[in-house]
Motif scaffolding. Sequence first.
Motif, short mmCIF file in Angstrom:
data_model
loop_
_atom_site.label_atom_id
_atom_site.label_comp_id
_atom_site.label_asym_id
_atom_site.label_seq_id
_atom_site.Cartn_x
_atom_site.Cartn_y
_atom_site.Cartn_z
N UNK A 105 0.83 -1.21 0.00
CA UNK A 105 0.00 0.00 0.00
C UNK A 105 0.86 1.26 0.00
N UNK A 106 2.02 1.24 0.68
CA UNK A 106 2.91 2.40 0.65
C UNK A 106 3.46 2.63 -0.76
N UNK A 107 3.86 1.56 -1.43
CA UNK A 107 4.35 1.69 -2.81
C UNK A 107 3.23 2.19 -3.72
N UNK A 108 2.07 1.58 -3.60
CA UNK A 108 0.92 1.98 -4.42
C UNK A 108 0.61 3.46 -4.22
N UNK A 109 0.66 3.94 -2.99
CA UNK A 109 0.36 5.34 -2.71
C UNK A 109 1.30 6.26 -3.47
#
Length: 162
Positions: A105-109
């Motif tokens: 989710x951090x990468x996606x953000x």
Amino acid sequence: MSFPNYTTSHLEDWVTKWYLKNKMFEPKDLIIGRIALRHGIYVKQKEMPSRYDIIGRYKGITLDARLPNKLQREQFFHELCHFLRHYGNQSMMPAAFRELQERDARHFTRYAALPHHMITNYDYTDPSIVQVLAEDFSVTEELCFERLLHIQRNQTTEKMYQ
């Protein structure tokens, strides 16, 4: 300016393809309501930690109303990732699996808030590039710095192996 020694990840490519398919070409196109509508997600603000819920046919993302708009925007992308890519109740899964989802989710953000196809048109020699990106994409300078650092690291890594 392009990134000649940078190869996008599969996740970055997926985000870019989704945005292009949905006619999102510029930062001004990244409207939370428009993105949520594409997925039938109801977005609300409450004074509580951000989260996503799927209950029957209801799909919702709650954003923490106590936070500044730029942080709420980043949280929206984070929760959108969980909605699009993850399954299960995190409170009931092993810690290692939960951490894996959070890392994803951090990468996606980073990729969804500052998509590759949109950031390549900026002048990265400008000393105020972090501030410019933060203003144009309505996200924090910290997220912009992380995104640029990620690109820089990957370019350096690729040069070492060529």
